[in-house]
Design an enzyme around this catalytic site. Sequence first.
Site, PDB file in Angstrom:
ATOM      1  N   ASN A   1      -7.270   1.767  10.067  1.00 33.81           N
ATOM      2  CA  ASN A   1      -5.988   1.959  10.732  1.00 33.81           C
ATOM      3  C   ASN A   1      -6.240   1.959  12.233  1.00 33.81           C
ATOM      4  OD1 ASN A   1      -5.091   2.414   8.148  1.00 33.81           O
ATOM      5  ND2 ASN A   1      -4.529   4.566   8.460  1.00 33.81           N
TER       6      ASN A   1
ATOM      7  N   HIS B   1      -2.997  11.010   0.836  1.00 35.24           N
ATOM      8  CA  HIS B   1      -2.421  10.781   2.157  1.00 35.24           C
ATOM      9  C   HIS B   1      -1.819  12.108   2.627  1.00 35.24           C
ATOM     10  CE1 HIS B   1      -0.989   7.297   4.886  1.00 35.24           C
ATOM     11  NE2 HIS B   1      -0.692   8.413   5.516  1.00 35.24           N
TER      12      HIS B   1
ATOM     13  N   TYR C   1      -4.108   1.618  16.036  1.00 37.66           N
ATOM     14  CA  TYR C   1      -2.847   1.521  16.769  1.00 37.66           C
ATOM     15  C   TYR C   1      -3.056   1.339  18.264  1.00 37.66           C
ATOM     16  CZ  TYR C   1      -0.478   3.185  12.553  1.00 37.66           C
ATOM     17  OH  TYR C   1       0.020   3.291  11.277  1.00 37.66           O
TER      18      TYR C   1
ATOM     19  N   GLU D   1      -7.340   8.506   6.423  1.00 41.73           N
ATOM     20  CA  GLU D   1      -7.652   9.146   7.696  1.00 41.73           C
ATOM     21  C   GLU D   1      -8.130  10.593   7.554  1.00 41.73           C
ATOM     22  OE1 GLU D   1      -4.448   8.774  10.504  1.00 41.73           O
ATOM     23  OE2 GLU D   1      -4.510   6.593  10.472  1.00 41.73           O
TER      24      GLU D   1
ATOM     25  N   GLU E   1      -3.373  -0.146   8.181  1.00 38.90           N
ATOM     26  CA  GLU E   1      -2.213   0.268   8.979  1.00 38.90           C
ATOM     27  C   GLU E   1      -2.330  -0.285  10.385  1.00 38.90           C
ATOM     28  OE1 GLU E   1      -1.253   4.461   9.290  1.00 38.90           O
ATOM     29  OE2 GLU E   1      -1.699   4.768   7.163  1.00 38.90           O
TER      30      GLU E   1
ATOM     31  N   ARG F   1       0.855  -1.183   0.000  1.00 36.40           N
ATOM     32  CA  ARG F   1       0.000   0.000   0.000  1.00 36.40           C
ATOM     33  C   ARG F   1       0.895   1.237   0.000  1.00 36.40           C
ATOM     34  NH1 ARG F   1      -2.592   3.138   4.876  1.00 36.40           N
ATOM     35  NH2 ARG F   1      -3.781   4.659   3.674  1.00 36.40           N
TER      36      ARG F   1
END
Length: 463
Positions: free
Chosen positions: A293, A121, A295, A167, A362, A77
């Site tokens: 994504n 992005h 985290y 995002e 991600e 990606r």
Amino acid sequence: MMKVDLPGDFIYGAATAAYQVEGAWNEEGRGESIWDSFAHKKGTIRDGSTGDVACDHYHRYSEDVAIMKTLNLDAYRFSISWPRVLPEGKGRINHRGLDFYKKLLDSLLEHDITPYVTLFHWDLPFSLQDTFGGFYSRQCSDYFADYAAMVAKELGDRVGNWITLNEPQDYASNGHFLGEHAPGHKRVWEYLKVMHHLLLGHGKAVQSIKAVRPESRVGITLNLMPVHPRTESEKDKNAADLADQFMNRITLDPLFRGSYPEKLFHTLRWFKPKVKEQDWEYITTGIDFLGVNNYTREFAYHAWYIPLLHTWMTGADIAETEYEENGRQYTSMGWEVFPRGMYDVLMRLKNEYGNPPVLVTENGAAFDDAPPVNGRVPDEKRVQFINGYLHMIARALQDGADVRGYFVWSLLDNFEWSVGFTKRFGIVYVNYETLERTIKDSGLWYMDFIKSQKNRQDEGGEG
Ligand code: FCB
């Protein structure tokens, strides 16, 4: 180490983004992006660095594709730098910029690595920001859709999977509300408008890509995380609910339900965007997959001093180093290691948003890696991190979530936005002076992990 079993057709990849790895910021006709002008300003980036050279992926892509092959990746990606292909953001095409992506794509395809291409992005062409305020203006959604169609036309013979935006919530909040990312605005009144225009741009782009290349699969990538109240007080619970609307529901609700979260819109009612009836047709256009994504999680609390929202989150500031506290582990971003949050996010999508096909686009961690010694970078914490999150993905799959693939962030150590080169997320170490790459132990682990998953399938061991 927890054992992980994933389905036979599960996709394993790694991710990067143009401004964070490419470099070559003023070469071969590339236009300026808002990240160029932001990073070139004194005091914006923690270590005073810029993405001018970054990992020099622009010149070293062949070496990087060879590394991907060594790592057994199915997919890569990456993102296209909008100003590299349209220096003014619209109109004139820079064919030398497109050629770079054609070469990169050819090399990936030769090595049997499937490209997943993000169109935005965060590196908006500077001239779009400068002339009419970028995504603060509705017009930008049309320029984005035109850009997407142009790229789909030019590169669509090589690319089957597109991600419109990365995002959008982060772009709107960090760039327009907190001022820590480009374009660096601290203007609460811009937040919802930028959000709306991004989502509108996404919907229009899904349609414009499909108009040119009907066979394409198109999705969007969202940053999603559980938001928990810091204490059980009513005030903190309310703060967590509002923070959840601000972080998660601000994108999920419009895309999947055709509405904006009410409490948030009431709280920011003076700054609401103009939402036309027709906008919803665009925004709710069907997508082929949702990029997630994830985290960490956040703890929200009542904060009287934050204008209007009166809510804030414990993880809002980026840490100096990794640490442990009260039995919890934090990465060098200061983000809590919380694999269970991945499960919670995936189950929420299943239970509350119609169980869309998901690609984890991600996930990964920055730790304070030491430079290679004898060609080795022992990063055991990152191995544990990735394994732990993959374990939770496998669990969510067992419980009915529709997850199709996983991309580790990141293939390479790279320019981490406002904290520059102080954070290393890569499964490949990059020496920023020599630009030499060294596969970290986590990369070697991922390589073996992918192989063992595939071998298990070949042996008919799939459950
Ligand atoms: C995400 C961004 C990505 C990278 C990681 C650490 O929010 O999409 O570019 O910076 O965080």
